[in-house]
Design a protein around this motif. Structure first.
Motif, short mmCIF file in Angstrom:
data_model
loop_
_atom_site.label_atom_id
_atom_site.label_comp_id
_atom_site.label_asym_id
_atom_site.label_seq_id
_atom_site.Cartn_x
_atom_site.Cartn_y
_atom_site.Cartn_z
N ILE A 19 19.45 13.14 26.29
CA ILE A 19 20.12 12.02 25.63
C ILE A 19 21.34 11.55 26.41
N PRO A 20 22.21 12.46 26.90
CA PRO A 20 23.32 11.94 27.70
C PRO A 20 22.87 11.21 28.97
N LEU A 21 21.78 11.65 29.57
CA LEU A 21 21.27 10.92 30.74
C LEU A 21 20.70 9.57 30.34
N TRP A 22 20.13 9.49 29.16
CA TRP A 22 19.65 8.20 28.64
C TRP A 22 20.82 7.25 28.40
N LEU A 23 21.90 7.80 27.84
CA LEU A 23 23.10 6.98 27.63
C LEU A 23 23.69 6.54 28.97
N LYS A 24 23.55 7.37 29.96
CA LYS A 24 24.12 7.09 31.28
C LYS A 24 23.46 5.89 31.96
N ILE A 25 22.16 5.66 31.70
CA ILE A 25 21.46 4.57 32.40
C ILE A 25 21.53 3.24 31.64
N GLN A 26 22.18 3.22 30.49
CA GLN A 26 22.27 1.99 29.73
C GLN A 26 23.17 0.98 30.46
N GLN A 27 22.99 -0.28 30.11
CA GLN A 27 23.87 -1.33 30.62
C GLN A 27 24.52 -2.07 29.46
N PRO A 28 25.84 -1.96 29.29
CA PRO A 28 26.74 -1.14 30.10
C PRO A 28 26.55 0.34 29.81
N ARG A 29 27.05 1.17 30.73
CA ARG A 29 26.89 2.62 30.60
C ARG A 29 27.56 3.10 29.31
N GLU A 30 26.91 4.03 28.60
CA GLU A 30 27.38 4.49 27.30
C GLU A 30 28.11 5.83 27.35
N ILE A 31 28.32 6.35 28.54
CA ILE A 31 28.98 7.65 28.66
C ILE A 31 29.84 7.65 29.92
N ASN A 32 31.04 8.22 29.78
CA ASN A 32 31.95 8.31 30.92
C ASN A 32 32.33 9.75 31.23
N VAL A 33 32.81 10.47 30.23
CA VAL A 33 33.23 11.85 30.41
C VAL A 33 32.52 12.72 29.37
N MET A 34 31.71 13.64 29.84
CA MET A 34 30.97 14.51 28.94
C MET A 34 31.50 15.93 29.04
N VAL A 35 31.71 16.57 27.88
CA VAL A 35 32.16 17.95 27.82
C VAL A 35 31.08 18.79 27.15
N LEU A 36 30.57 19.77 27.86
CA LEU A 36 29.58 20.71 27.32
C LEU A 36 30.32 21.97 26.88
N VAL A 37 30.16 22.35 25.64
CA VAL A 37 30.85 23.51 25.09
C VAL A 37 29.81 24.49 24.55
N SER A 38 30.00 25.78 24.84
CA SER A 38 29.12 26.78 24.26
C SER A 38 29.94 28.01 23.87
N MET A 82 13.75 13.53 41.79
CA MET A 82 13.52 12.36 42.64
C MET A 82 13.07 11.13 41.85
N ALA A 83 12.44 11.33 40.71
CA ALA A 83 12.04 10.18 39.89
C ALA A 83 13.28 9.46 39.39
N PHE A 84 14.23 10.21 38.90
CA PHE A 84 15.48 9.64 38.39
C PHE A 84 16.26 8.99 39.53
N ILE A 85 16.32 9.67 40.68
CA ILE A 85 17.07 9.16 41.83
C ILE A 85 16.43 7.88 42.39
N LYS A 86 15.10 7.81 42.43
CA LYS A 86 14.42 6.62 42.94
C LYS A 86 14.82 5.37 42.17
N ASP A 87 14.93 5.50 40.85
CA ASP A 87 15.22 4.33 40.03
C ASP A 87 16.71 4.10 39.80
N PHE A 88 17.52 5.14 39.84
CA PHE A 88 18.93 4.96 39.47
C PHE A 88 19.90 5.39 40.57
N GLY A 89 19.38 5.74 41.73
CA GLY A 89 20.22 6.01 42.88
C GLY A 89 20.70 7.44 42.96
N VAL A 90 21.33 7.77 44.10
CA VAL A 90 21.90 9.09 44.30
C VAL A 90 22.96 9.31 43.23
#
Length: 503
Positions: free
Chosen positions: A99-118, A139-147
């Protein structure tokens, strides 16, 4: 944060995961128009996004609850959410990675700073390394959304991406104060499996951890702006998760292995038979805790040490045997259990549980239990067959009659007509008998499914619990009937409140 490159276990895990992702063949049509259409659809359709870029993670179709979680988090920029999902239902895979990666590819981007806590820094780092592995080697993600990865590393507990996102891992209680990246504060925080078995046994530690979450951790957000999505399953009645769930304004979804109709909540991944086998293997109490978000304290009323096994008498030595049934008419796995107990009372006043049947099964199978008992006793001693009078309905009696006509033997079953006190009080009143060793389980039947279910339900029995209690209720009925008919002077069975236990 310490550098984790020298942590051999985490480093080997990272290497294995990178090799696994790198070995996948991501083949897409190469035309720009196909790429554009693919990206546009991926931004709108979460299932398509997962299938397209993460087939190695999502080997089964998303469940409805996973898609709904993604769509909710996309639509709600400022939320306090709790996703209370059973084990094995891809909590971390979706809430902490996909889900955070899905938010990351939105336009405009929906995530800037993510904190993972466990629960620990190591566990948080594991989550962060999984996320970086996908961004760096998928590589699938990189092909479409860049390095993607620009600087930093999970080994240092944080990294940046080329589009300006910042990802960081924190262990429970670790100081997050002052956490921001180039003026941007955290806007997606995931406390992922923040509870542990040791912590939930200590109310003060639970309180301290919740205080940290509600002050230091949430305080890193800009006056609460952003998404805070806790994910986990309820492993203790008093836990960080359970207390967080009581906060006002929480968006809260609960997903158990079985839904209210007894069907798999993630039917795309699990079959009813798989869940049934797991339930039988680990026992009801553990299943309720891990897969039904219903933690139960073992031995609140009936203790393990009071469940005693031993040899039964020759059937001829029992003055009377009682076969008592607590039925149910629903066949689903969330319905009450059907339970049938064969119990005798010795001349010394000890109640012997000779046979135990308990299952979420059909009326036909329940009737069959009575014939199995009839064959087992084989006329050596009289057996009194009882059932709760409330269930003595035509439909059920017709089933007994039908089977009786086929076998040539009718079960002389009668109703328990007494005016019963509260069920909890009735069952609890038996506990002194168990404590004094006046109830004995047949050692030859110790591993039978019915005897195991009876033991589990006794140990789970407590006031207000959502656990099943049909097997203990059938035992109570049989003991009451035997006590009514026999008058062993050294062990009268009376209803009433149990004596308070001193610890």
């Amino acid at each position: 944060m310490a550098n984790y490159r020298n942590n051999k276990e985490l480093w080997n895990r990272w290497v294995d995961r990178v090799q696994w992702i790198s070995s996948k063949d991501f083949s897409f049509p190469e035309s720009e128009s196909d790429k554009t259409r693919r990206i546009e659809r991926a931004r709108k359709d979460y299932q398509f996004f997962v299938d397209t870029y993460f087939p190695h993670l999502a080997t089964k179709k998303c469940g409805k609850f996973q898609i709904e979680a993604a769509e909710y988090l996309l639509k709600h920029k400022d939320t306090r959410a709790l996703f209370e999902w059973a084990r094995g239902h891809a909590k971390s895979s979706h809430i902490s990675l996909l889900i955070p990666l899905w938010l990351k590819i939105q336009q405009p981007r929906e995530i800037n700073v993510m904190v993972l806590v466990s629960k620990s820094a190591d566990m948080a780092i594991r989550l962060l390394s999984d996320l970086q592995a996908e961004l760096q080697y998928n590589m699938a993600f990189i092909k479409d959304f860049g390095v993607q990865v620009k600087s930093g590393s999970w080994t240092e507990g944080e990294f940046h991406t080329t589009d300006g996102c910042f990802f960081i891992a924190l262990g429970r209680g670790q100081s997050p104060r002052g956490l921001k990246d180039r003026g941007k504060r955290p806007d997606y925080i995931v406390p992922d499996d923040i509870d542990d078995d040791e912590l939930v046994r200590n109310p003060k530690r639970v309180g301290d951890a919740l205080e940290w979450l509600l002050t230091a951790l949430i305080g890193t957000m800009a006056m609460g702006r952003g998404r805070l999505a806790m994910v986990g399953n309820r492993i203790g009645k008093d836990s960080i998760l359970s207390r967080y769930a009581e906060r006002p304004g929480i968006y809260h979804t609960i997903v158990n292995a079985l839904d209210k109709k007894g069907r798999p909540s993630w039917a795309e991944n699990y079959t009813p038979d798989e869940i049934k086998k797991m339930r039988e293997f680990i026992g009801e109490r553990r299943f309720q805790k891990e897969y039904m978000n219903n933690p139960i304290n073992e031995g609140t009323v009936f203790r393990t040490k009071d469940i005693r096994y031993g040899k039964m008498l020759d059937l001829k030595l029992y003055r009377t045997l009682v076969c008592y049934t607590d039925p149910s008419f629903k066949n689903s796995t969330t319905a009450d259990y059907k339970a049938t107990m064969l119990i005798g009372k010795t001349p010394e006043g000890v109640f012997h549980i000779i046979k135990a049947f308990a299952d979420q099964t059909s009326v036909t199978q329940m009737v069959a239990w009575h014939y199995m008992i009839m064959d087992y006793v084989a006329g050596k001693v009289p057996v009194l067959y009882y059932m709760e009078a409330n269930f003595m309905q035509d439909l059920l009696l017709d089933e007994f009659k039908t089977v009786g006509n086929i076998t040539g033997h009718q079960i002389p079953i009668r109703g328990d007509q007494r005016s019963k006190p509260d069920k909890f009080a009735r069952i609890e009143a038996m506990s002194p008998l168990f404590e004094r060793g006046l109830v004995l389980f047949n050692e030859k039947e110790k591993d039978s499914p019915g005897m195991i279910t009876l033991k589990d339900q006794l140990l789970m029995f407590e006031k207000g619990a959502k656990s099943h209690d049909d097997a203990p209720d059938a035992v109570e009925g049989a003991i009451w009937m035997l006590s009514k008919r026999t008058r062993a002077s050294d062990a009268q069975y009376r209803l009433g409140m149990r004596e308070s236990r001193k610890f």
